[in-house]
Each structure stands twice: as C-alpha cells, then as structure tokens.
Design an enzyme around this catalytic site. Structure first.
Site, mmCIF file in Angstrom:
data_model
loop_
_atom_site.group_PDB
_atom_site.id
_atom_site.type_symbol
_atom_site.label_atom_id
_atom_site.label_comp_id
_atom_site.label_asym_id
_atom_site.label_seq_id
_atom_site.Cartn_x
_atom_site.Cartn_y
_atom_site.Cartn_z
ATOM 1 N N MET A 203 0.869 -1.193 0.000
ATOM 2 C CA MET A 203 0.000 0.000 0.000
ATOM 3 C C MET A 203 0.898 1.233 0.000
ATOM 4 O O MET A 203 1.709 1.414 0.900
ATOM 5 C CB MET A 203 -0.894 -0.039 1.247
ATOM 6 C CG MET A 203 -1.839 1.127 1.392
ATOM 7 S SD MET A 203 -3.065 0.861 2.714
ATOM 8 C CE MET A 203 -2.041 0.384 4.104
ATOM 9 N N HIS A 204 0.742 2.045 -1.040
ATOM 10 C CA HIS A 204 1.601 3.221 -1.126
ATOM 11 C C HIS A 204 0.941 4.432 -1.777
ATOM 12 O O HIS A 204 1.450 5.538 -1.683
ATOM 13 C CB HIS A 204 2.865 2.890 -1.934
ATOM 14 C CG HIS A 204 2.600 2.749 -3.403
ATOM 15 N ND1 HIS A 204 2.082 1.592 -3.946
ATOM 16 C CD2 HIS A 204 2.754 3.617 -4.435
ATOM 17 C CE1 HIS A 204 1.944 1.756 -5.246
ATOM 18 N NE2 HIS A 204 2.330 2.970 -5.582
ATOM 19 N N ARG A 205 -0.213 4.250 -2.431
ATOM 20 C CA ARG A 205 -0.789 5.340 -3.210
ATOM 21 C C ARG A 205 -1.266 6.464 -2.304
ATOM 22 O O ARG A 205 -1.859 6.233 -1.243
ATOM 23 C CB ARG A 205 -1.927 4.835 -4.093
ATOM 24 C CG ARG A 205 -1.508 3.769 -5.083
ATOM 25 C CD ARG A 205 -2.613 3.430 -6.053
ATOM 26 N NE ARG A 205 -2.827 4.542 -6.972
ATOM 27 C CZ ARG A 205 -2.130 4.722 -8.096
ATOM 28 N NH1 ARG A 205 -1.191 3.861 -8.435
ATOM 29 N NH2 ARG A 205 -2.372 5.740 -8.874
ATOM 30 N N ALA A 206 -1.042 7.701 -2.765
ATOM 31 C CA ALA A 206 -1.360 8.876 -1.952
ATOM 32 C C ALA A 206 -2.823 8.916 -1.542
ATOM 33 O O ALA A 206 -3.148 9.291 -0.405
ATOM 34 C CB ALA A 206 -0.991 10.149 -2.722
ATOM 35 N N ASP A 281 -2.595 -1.727 -3.674
ATOM 36 C CA ASP A 281 -3.119 -0.614 -4.472
ATOM 37 C C ASP A 281 -2.185 -0.331 -5.651
ATOM 38 O O ASP A 281 -2.298 0.689 -6.312
ATOM 39 C CB ASP A 281 -3.349 0.641 -3.621
ATOM 40 C CG ASP A 281 -2.099 1.173 -2.927
ATOM 41 O OD1 ASP A 281 -0.983 0.667 -3.228
ATOM 42 O OD2 ASP A 281 -2.223 2.067 -2.077
#
Length: 438
Positions: A203-206, A281
């Site tokens: 999980m990394h999306r802004a 994501d």
C-alpha cells in the site's frame, strides 16, 4: 539497427528486462539509459546485477524532485544522448516521468518512439501516471499494447490501427524469467520463518495513505483478517502516515500481521508466488498476481488493468472496510471462488511479449516504416463513414480494394473490436477513415 531504451524506476527495469535480454540474444545494438529517478547510483547498479542485466551505458541520476523539474532535467540530458547515439527507435515503458521525458524528446527529434504497455487508461486525470501515458501515446509511432482492450482505447483516440501491435504484457515474460532467478537467490521465506497461509500486502498510493479516514478503514479491515499471516513490507510514505495517524501501533500489536522493511524485488517476487492472496493498491502488482495465479484484492476504485477484473482474478474494493473483509472472506471460505480466481486466464499473454515486440520493430525497420520524414504528397482527409458489411471480405482485402480507406474500428453485436488484418467483416459494422492522396 540501433535501439535506445529508457528506464527510470524499478517497475520499468523489471518489465523491460526480458526485452533487453531478447535484444542481447539477437545481437541487436542496444543502448540503455537509466534516468535514476528512484535510485541512487549504487542501488541502481545492484538492481541490474540482481536481474542479470548489462549495466546501462548512461546513468542520468536525476533523483527525486517536483514533476516539472525532474522531467525537465531528463529531457535536457536525454536529448544530448540521442544526439550522440542517433538510434532507429527509442523504447519507453509504462507511465512514469521517464516515459514522458523520453517520448517528448525523441518525437521532437523525429526519432520514432515505441511505447511498451501503451493504451492503458484509468480515465482519472488526478493521477500523474494517466497524464504521462496519454502524452506518451500522442508522441509514439509504434504502440505495443498488452491486450485488445488497451488497443481499443487507442482506436477511440483515433490512433492508426496499423501502428498498434497486440503483443501481450512483458510482465508475464518478466515473472517467468525473474522467478527462476529468485528461486536461486532468495532466502526470504526461511528468513521470515513463515508457516501456514500467507497474504502479501502492499500500500503506497497517496489517495490511500495520505487520507486518514481511508487509511483507518483499511487498517481496521486488516485487524479483522483471520487464519492467515499478513506480510506487509511498509513503504516509507505509508510508514510515516501510519505513525502520524496513530495506526502503526495497532498493526504492530496483532500477531497475524508482520510489518517489515521494504524488500528487494527478487525477495518480493518469491514471497508473492507463495501467497494465497495479495492485497494491494499497485497497478503492476495486479498484473503480477494474475500471472502467478494469486487472487488479488485491489484497494482502489478504478484500475488501468480492468482486464484482470474481467478475467476474474482481481476484485476492486476501494478503501471500505466491509468490502475488503467481504472479498477476503469470500475468497478464503469458498473453495470454488478461490479456485476460479486462482485459475483465471491471464489476459496478458503467454510470455512471448518481448519476442513479439522485437519482431515488430525488425519488420518495421526492414520495410522502412521507422523513418519519420517530411510529407511529400498532399493527404486530404475525406471524412469518416459508418458502414455495414454484408459480404465475405477481410480487413486487409477491404483496404486493398478501397485505396485511401483505413478501417479504424469494427463492431460485432454492438461491441467494439480491433480490426485485425485477417478478420472477416461479414455482418459487422465498421468505421472507416477516408483519405485522398494527391
């Protein structure tokens, strides 16, 4: 024949690795430019060694910066390199700032651009990647698309179908190639001491990790997962916000979640291949999951990889706790659903994408179709027609019988399709672009 390939991030290097290997195998003169937007020089060099690739001839080392400054720096340096190398074609892959810079620079210099993984669309222009991929496609001369669906996206943008090549996705080639390397080199499973069913989480999306409500919903869902070990390599941005929103300790306090530092690609690929489920994501990970037969739950409300959903290997759940848990429980508690997702047909091909790409380039070179030159004949657009075809005739035969006509779309039962040259047009509706050449 000389090909320049531009990469700048880990996913680009991964996906272009089998193409680069194929060029080496066929003794193609190939020059590799690494813009280095994700790595310092030492880390970057090690990554190429891990994947058993040659070192790049050029390392721009642009580093991190704002989109504008980073892209401008790459354009300036790529232009200098292309002036020296004078390639027959420049290859870019995907939707990063390196793709944007490479495509703009080469096209302005009248060097044909080949866009690998062209035609993807999320139709979400809040994503910088969506802007990059659309601009790259405007600049391209050859479009190497992973699926017919992505080809149709380009047809609706009036791209000439003769320049579109449905090659499959190089991620399949990459997974096959790199998993063999990972099985030789990685000891991640013994290092983590994993037993029982495994779930890999990224999980990394802004839109997920910068939004406290979304992040809390996802964390709450993770806390309620049962009978599975969650391995969570925590991205630095995600780590910062988990601590900022006081959620990190909650994850750390439960026994079924293992929070670890980000791991290398080969370690991660082996981990993924041994997982029962992946929650992510990431766009690329949706492709890798279906390639490795791992059911995927995607923490997004849209995806530029809709084929994974249509094929049945991926479920979009957004950032809603109940939808995440519902998808997880269905997959884990219903063997029929699990096996259907696990065995979903891979829409991205059979692992021959790199060979398909290289063959298309060599054919274009041999037939002198790579050359970008100033027009010497007047080409007058003569309009567009919608026609119903009643007789047995293929796309190539129709265009041969009607000089100046190009079939840009085929409809069967009201569904759009790609105008493959040998496709029989009987009882189909076609859209034709007509040109007068003087």
């Amino acid at each position: 024949m000389k090909i320049v390939t531009i990469v700048g991030t880990r996913p680009e290097i991964i996906k272009m690795a089998p193409v680069l290997a194929q060029m080496e195998k066929n003794n193609i003169d190939n020059i590799l430019i690494n813009t280095g937007q994700h790595y310092d020089y030492e880390m970057s060099q090690q990554f190429f060694l891990d994947l058993e690739l040659k070192k790049p001839e050029y390392n721009i080392e642009v580093g991190s910066n704002s989109h504008g400054k980073q892209t401008a720096a790459m354009i300036e340096k790529i232009e200098d390199i292309l002036e020296i190398e004078k390639p027959d074609i420049v290859l870019v892959q995907g939707d990063t700032n390196a793709v944007l810079a490479g495509a703009i620079t080469a096209s302005k210099m009248h060097i044909p651009v080949g866009h690998v993984e062209a035609g993807l669309r999320s139709y979400d222009k809040t994503m910088p990647e969506e802007i990059n991929r659309q601009i790259a496609d405007v600049c391209s001369a050859m479009f190497f698309v992973p699926t017919e669906e992505s080809a149709i996206n380009l047809l609706f943008e009036n791209i000439d179908p003769h320049k579109i090549f449905i090659t499959g996705n190089t991620i399949v080639d990459a997974c096959i190639r790199h998993l063999k390397i990972a099985e030789r080199k990685s000891n991640i499973l013994s290092k983590l001491g994993i037993t029982g069913d495994l779930l890999t989480l990224t999980m990394h999306r802004a839109e997920n990790v910068d939004d406290p409500e979304r992040l809390k919903n996802i964390v709450d869902a993770l806390l309620h997962l049962k009978n599975i070990t969650v391995i969570f390599p925590v991205h630095p941005r995600t780590l910062k916000n988990l601590k900022k929103f006081r959620l990190y300790n909650k994850l750390e306090s439960v026994s079924h979640i293992k929070l670890i530092k980000p791991i290398g690609y080969l370690d991660f690929l082996l981990l993924l291949s041994k997982s029962k489920i992946v929650i992510t994501d990431s766009g690329g990970l949706q492709e890798e999951a279906i390639t490795l037969n791992v059911p995927c739950i995607t923490l997004r409300y849209n995806t530029e990889r809709p084929e994974t959903v249509t094929a049945g290997g991926n479920i979009l759940v957004g950032a809603e706790k109940e939808k995440i848990l519902d998808a997880f429980n269905k997959i884990c508690n219903d063997l029929g659903i699990y096996n259907k997702m696990k065995n979903a047909k891979n829409p991205f091909g059979d692992g021959n994408s790199s060979d398909n790409i290289l063959k298309s380039i060599l054919v274009a070179k041999k037939s002198d179709k790579l050359k970008i030159s100033i027009p010497e004949k007047i080409v007058d657009y003569d309009g567009r027609e919608l026609l119903k075809i009643d007789n047995d005739i293929s796309v190539s035969q129709y265009e041969e019988n009607n000089p100046g006509s190009k079939i840009c779309m085929v409809f069967a039962d009201n569904n759009p399709g790609f105008p493959h040259s040998e496709l029989n047009l009987k009882n189909k509706v076609i859209i034709v672009n007509k040109f007068r050449i003087e």
